[in-house]
Design a protein around this motif. Structure first.
Motif, short mmCIF file in Angstrom:
data_model
loop_
_atom_site.label_atom_id
_atom_site.label_comp_id
_atom_site.label_asym_id
_atom_site.label_seq_id
_atom_site.Cartn_x
_atom_site.Cartn_y
_atom_site.Cartn_z
N GLU A 204 0.87 -1.18 0.00
CA GLU A 204 0.00 0.00 0.00
C GLU A 204 0.91 1.23 0.00
OE1 GLU A 204 -3.27 0.12 -0.16
OE2 GLU A 204 -3.83 -1.97 0.19
N ARG A 229 -8.70 7.82 0.66
CA ARG A 229 -8.81 6.36 0.51
C ARG A 229 -10.19 6.09 -0.10
NH1 ARG A 229 -5.72 1.75 0.39
NH2 ARG A 229 -6.38 0.13 1.83
N THR A 235 -9.22 0.95 6.37
CA THR A 235 -8.56 2.12 6.96
C THR A 235 -7.70 1.73 8.17
OG1 THR A 235 -10.51 2.59 8.32
CG2 THR A 235 -10.36 3.69 6.18
N LEU A 253 -8.67 12.09 7.12
CA LEU A 253 -8.92 11.11 6.06
C LEU A 253 -10.20 11.45 5.32
CD1 LEU A 253 -7.93 8.45 4.78
CD2 LEU A 253 -9.44 7.24 6.38
N CYS A 262 -10.35 9.97 -5.79
CA CYS A 262 -9.25 10.36 -4.88
C CYS A 262 -8.18 11.15 -5.63
CB CYS A 262 -8.63 9.12 -4.25
SG CYS A 262 -9.40 8.59 -2.70
N VAL A 275 -3.79 6.91 -0.81
CA VAL A 275 -3.21 5.63 -0.40
C VAL A 275 -3.94 4.50 -1.13
CG1 VAL A 275 -2.71 4.09 1.52
CG2 VAL A 275 -2.57 6.57 1.83
N LEU A 276 -3.19 3.79 -1.98
CA LEU A 276 -3.73 2.67 -2.75
C LEU A 276 -2.66 1.59 -2.87
CD1 LEU A 276 -5.43 4.48 -5.78
CD2 LEU A 276 -6.61 3.29 -3.94
#
Length: 353
Positions: A204, A229, A235, A253, A262, A275-276
């Motif tokens: 990630e 996200r 999460t 977030l 995103c 964040v991926l």
């Protein structure tokens, strides 16, 4: 949750007293104009809350939202506590309280849940449905459960945990990442889900706008930052390995509808990073034509996750179903099928990059 018992599929005889009168239970219901699933559940079961069970049993027709219900559709209604009675195609059951087979009964097909838009792991547009969809298909074929199995695609990931798995409307789901349940057993996923052996390991990453570069060497680098996200993705990665980024307000977030959403927020300056997993992140950037604008932060990943098949702890046979899957997974690892599938999909991944 109600206890569901095994259905008697034929009329029975009580020794010495002749045959017990039988009638049908369950069967096919034709939707009338203006009806909703709740109305059908109330009319047929006497319990409007059973709409979710009707939805779960007819996912292939209705898709992810009950709003797809249309007059003339023919819904499969299973027998629950002796209801509904008198529908066409119902099973003959003794009047003496016979009800439908519960999930966990060996006679009931194993229904597996996944979602698309999770490249390269699960998407119906990909060869084999994606890397992990093909792995799951091969593992279940190798396990060869007597009752059979089916994979269902429901793209509203937020519905997977609740109600589809928690209410045992479907049996298992993939791919789910697993927190460190040994170190933090009170995490929600650890408390509510059981996990298979790992299917795949993935990084990630934090993706940022090159016009507003960031570094990530320590928690201090994240102080005050706003991250994005997509909806339905975990999460807990912000609250593990000694981090308390959400609880202690280290970061803010934003949850967006999709990976694309995103990245749009990132370009607009509304978030500092996205964040991926490494594959989905790179693929989405390429699809948006943003290769020269967005890149992952160099250095450490946000998390290293393992992806799994899961069953809810509420499922009476969840552990045994995961054992069936793990046995099939072990077979395809041993005979080389697993590695062949991974190699074929990863060759296409690196070709795209």
């Amino acid at each position: 949750m109600r206890t569901i018992l095994l259905v008697c599929l034929v009329a029975v005889c009580v020794g010495g007293f002749g045959q017990v009168r039988a009638e049908t239970c369950g069967g096919t219901y034709t939707v009338q104009p203006g009806e909703t699933l709740s109305q059908i559940a109330e009319a047929q079961y006497g319990d409007a809350e059973l709409w979710a069970r009707i939805h779960g049993d007819n996912l292939e027709m209705l898709g992810e939202t009950p709003d797809n219900l249309r007059a003339g559709m023919r819904l499969r209604l299973r027998c629950v506590n002796g209801l509904p009675k008198g529908l066409s195609g119902g099973a003959n059951v003794a009047v003496s309280g016979a009800v439908a087979p519960a999930r966990g009964n060996p006679a009931v097909r194993i229904d597996i849940l996944t979602a698309g838009d999770f490249w390269p792991f699960a998407d119906q547009a990909l060869p084999g449905g994606g890397l992990l969809a093909e792995v799951v298909q091969a593992a279940m074929e190798a396990a060869d459960p007597e009752q059979g199995f089916a994979i269902h695609w429901v793209n509203d990931r937020a519905s997977h945990h609740e109600p589809l798995l928690s209410n045992v409307l479907l049996d298992m789901g993939f791919p789910w990442s697993r927190p460190d349940c040994e170190a933090e057993p009170d995490r929600k996923r650890c408390e509510t889900l059981m996990f298979s052996s790992p299917l795949f390991e993935v990084l990630e990453l934090l993706f940022v706008d090159n016009t507003r570069p960031l570094t990530f060497e320590s928690e201090a680098d994240m102080q005050g930052k706003t991250l994005c996200r997509p909806k339905g993705l975990s999460t807990y990665i912000f609250e593990q390995d000694g981090r308390n980024w959400l609880r202690d307000n280290v970061i803010s977030l934003k949850i967006a509808a999709s990976p694309e959403a995103c990245f749009r927020l990132l370009i607009e300056g509304q978030v500092d990073g996205v964040v991926l997993n490494e594959f989905l992140g790179h693929q989405t950037i390429k699809a948006l034509g943003l290769e020269d604008r967005i890149a992952p932060v160099q250095g450490q990943p946000i998390s290293i996750d393992t992806l799994h098949m899961v069953a809810h702890r509420a499922h009476p046979a969840g552990k045994s179903l995961l054992d069936v899957f793990d046995a099939g997974l072990a077979k395809i690892r041993a005979n080389g099928t697993y590695q062949r599938i991974v190699d074929e999909h990863m060759a296409r991944v690196w070709e795209e990059f």
